[in-house]
Design a protein around this motif. Sequence first.
Motif, PDB file in Angstrom:
ATOM      1  N   ASP A 106       7.068  46.637  -1.822  1.00  0.00           N
ATOM      2  CA  ASP A 106       7.268  46.559  -3.268  1.00  0.00           C
ATOM      3  C   ASP A 106       7.196  45.136  -3.796  1.00  0.00           C
ATOM      4  N   ASN A 107       7.550  44.158  -2.983  1.00  0.00           N
ATOM      5  CA  ASN A 107       7.692  42.788  -3.465  1.00  0.00           C
ATOM      6  C   ASN A 107       6.618  41.816  -3.001  1.00  0.00           C
ATOM      7  N   GLN A 108       5.723  42.250  -2.137  1.00  0.00           N
ATOM      8  CA  GLN A 108       4.610  41.392  -1.720  1.00  0.00           C
ATOM      9  C   GLN A 108       3.689  41.154  -2.908  1.00  0.00           C
ATOM     10  N   PRO A 109       3.209  39.921  -3.061  1.00  0.00           N
ATOM     11  CA  PRO A 109       2.256  39.687  -4.140  1.00  0.00           C
ATOM     12  C   PRO A 109       0.896  40.311  -3.808  1.00  0.00           C
ATOM     13  N   TYR A 110       0.304  40.966  -4.786  1.00  0.00           N
ATOM     14  CA  TYR A 110      -1.066  41.493  -4.737  1.00  0.00           C
ATOM     15  C   TYR A 110      -1.300  42.684  -3.806  1.00  0.00           C
ATOM     16  N   TYR A 111      -0.699  42.699  -2.653  1.00  0.00           N
ATOM     17  CA  TYR A 111      -1.011  43.663  -1.598  1.00  0.00           C
ATOM     18  C   TYR A 111       0.214  44.525  -1.333  1.00  0.00           C
ATOM     19  N   LYS A 112       0.146  45.799  -1.661  1.00  0.00           N
ATOM     20  CA  LYS A 112       1.318  46.673  -1.613  1.00  0.00           C
ATOM     21  C   LYS A 112       1.307  47.641  -0.440  1.00  0.00           C
ATOM     22  N   LYS A 113       0.625  47.265   0.627  1.00  0.00           N
ATOM     23  CA  LYS A 113       0.583  48.107   1.820  1.00  0.00           C
ATOM     24  C   LYS A 113       1.477  47.500   2.902  1.00  0.00           C
ATOM     25  N   TYR A 114       1.814  48.322   3.871  1.00  0.00           N
ATOM     26  CA  TYR A 114       2.662  47.910   4.984  1.00  0.00           C
ATOM     27  C   TYR A 114       1.969  46.860   5.839  1.00  0.00           C
ATOM     28  N   ILE A 115       2.648  45.751   6.075  1.00  0.00           N
ATOM     29  CA  ILE A 115       2.160  44.694   6.962  1.00  0.00           C
ATOM     30  C   ILE A 115       3.177  44.579   8.104  1.00  0.00           C
ATOM     31  N   PRO A 116       2.866  45.159   9.263  1.00  0.00           N
ATOM     32  CA  PRO A 116       3.833  45.189  10.366  1.00  0.00           C
ATOM     33  C   PRO A 116       4.394  43.818  10.748  1.00  0.00           C
ATOM     34  N   GLY A 117       3.564  42.782  10.767  1.00  0.00           N
ATOM     35  CA  GLY A 117       4.033  41.452  11.154  1.00  0.00           C
ATOM     36  C   GLY A 117       5.085  40.895  10.221  1.00  0.00           C
ATOM     37  N   VAL A 118       4.968  41.184   8.941  1.00  0.00           N
ATOM     38  CA  VAL A 118       5.944  40.707   7.954  1.00  0.00           C
ATOM     39  C   VAL A 118       7.285  41.399   8.187  1.00  0.00           C
ATOM     40  N   VAL A 119       7.249  42.711   8.321  1.00  0.00           N
ATOM     41  CA  VAL A 119       8.475  43.479   8.542  1.00  0.00           C
ATOM     42  C   VAL A 119       9.104  43.084   9.879  1.00  0.00           C
ATOM     43  N   ASP A 120       8.297  42.957  10.922  1.00  0.00           N
ATOM     44  CA  ASP A 120       8.808  42.550  12.232  1.00  0.00           C
ATOM     45  C   ASP A 120       9.514  41.199  12.148  1.00  0.00           C
ATOM     46  N   HIS A 121       8.917  40.266  11.431  1.00  0.00           N
ATOM     47  CA  HIS A 121       9.494  38.930  11.306  1.00  0.00           C
ATOM     48  C   HIS A 121      10.901  38.985  10.710  1.00  0.00           C
ATOM     49  N   PHE A 122      11.046  39.675   9.582  1.00  0.00           N
ATOM     50  CA  PHE A 122      12.349  39.726   8.927  1.00  0.00           C
ATOM     51  C   PHE A 122      13.369  40.536   9.731  1.00  0.00           C
ATOM     52  N   CYS A 123      12.926  41.576  10.388  1.00  0.00           N
ATOM     53  CA  CYS A 123      13.836  42.349  11.227  1.00  0.00           C
ATOM     54  C   CYS A 123      14.336  41.513  12.399  1.00  0.00           C
ATOM     55  N   ARG A 124      13.485  40.728  12.983  1.00  0.00           N
ATOM     56  CA  ARG A 124      13.910  39.851  14.083  1.00  0.00           C
ATOM     57  C   ARG A 124      14.831  38.751  13.577  1.00  0.00           C
ATOM     58  N   GLU A 125      14.459  38.158  12.452  1.00  0.00           N
ATOM     59  CA  GLU A 125      15.249  37.043  11.907  1.00  0.00           C
ATOM     60  C   GLU A 125      16.677  37.463  11.589  1.00  0.00           C
ATOM     61  N   TYR A 126      16.839  38.679  11.082  1.00  0.00           N
ATOM     62  CA  TYR A 126      18.163  39.154  10.667  1.00  0.00           C
ATOM     63  C   TYR A 126      18.745  40.217  11.604  1.00  0.00           C
ATOM     64  N   ASN A 127      18.157  40.341  12.794  1.00  0.00           N
ATOM     65  CA  ASN A 127      18.646  41.229  13.837  1.00  0.00           C
ATOM     66  C   ASN A 127      18.833  42.672  13.360  1.00  0.00           C
ATOM     67  N   ILE A 128      17.808  43.195  12.689  1.00  0.00           N
ATOM     68  CA  ILE A 128      17.807  44.573  12.227  1.00  0.00           C
ATOM     69  C   ILE A 128      17.034  45.364  13.276  1.00  0.00           C
ATOM     70  N   THR A 129      17.718  46.253  13.965  1.00  0.00           N
ATOM     71  CA  THR A 129      17.089  46.949  15.083  1.00  0.00           C
ATOM     72  C   THR A 129      16.823  48.415  14.842  1.00  0.00           C
ATOM     73  N   ASN A 130      17.427  49.016  13.841  1.00  0.00           N
ATOM     74  CA  ASN A 130      17.229  50.444  13.629  1.00  0.00           C
ATOM     75  C   ASN A 130      16.362  50.744  12.428  1.00  0.00           C
TER      76      ASN A 130
END
Length: 76
Positions: free
Chosen positions: A52-76
């Motif tokens: 919802d918040n990515q500029p221009y491109y509103k599709k799933y980008i696995p690397g972006v989600v993986d990065h934030f999940c790792r950074e904030y220790n979100i595992t589920n």
Amino acid sequence: MKKIDYNKHVWEGWTVRGFIDELQPSVAMIMNNRSRQEPFQTRQEVKIWCMDNQPYYKKYIPGVVDHFCREYNITN
């Protein structure tokens, strides 16, 4: 754990790193309780918010989600 390709081209010159850099300040505010939005608890919440918040491109980008999940220790 799969390695993230931060230089991967996603869309019209935008890379995984570019999207992360654009979203990072907002994600940090959310995760540090400095936003109206509650901190993310699940990977799915991160995924939906990023799309919802990515500029221009509103599709799933696995690397972006993986990065934030790792950074904030979100595992589920």
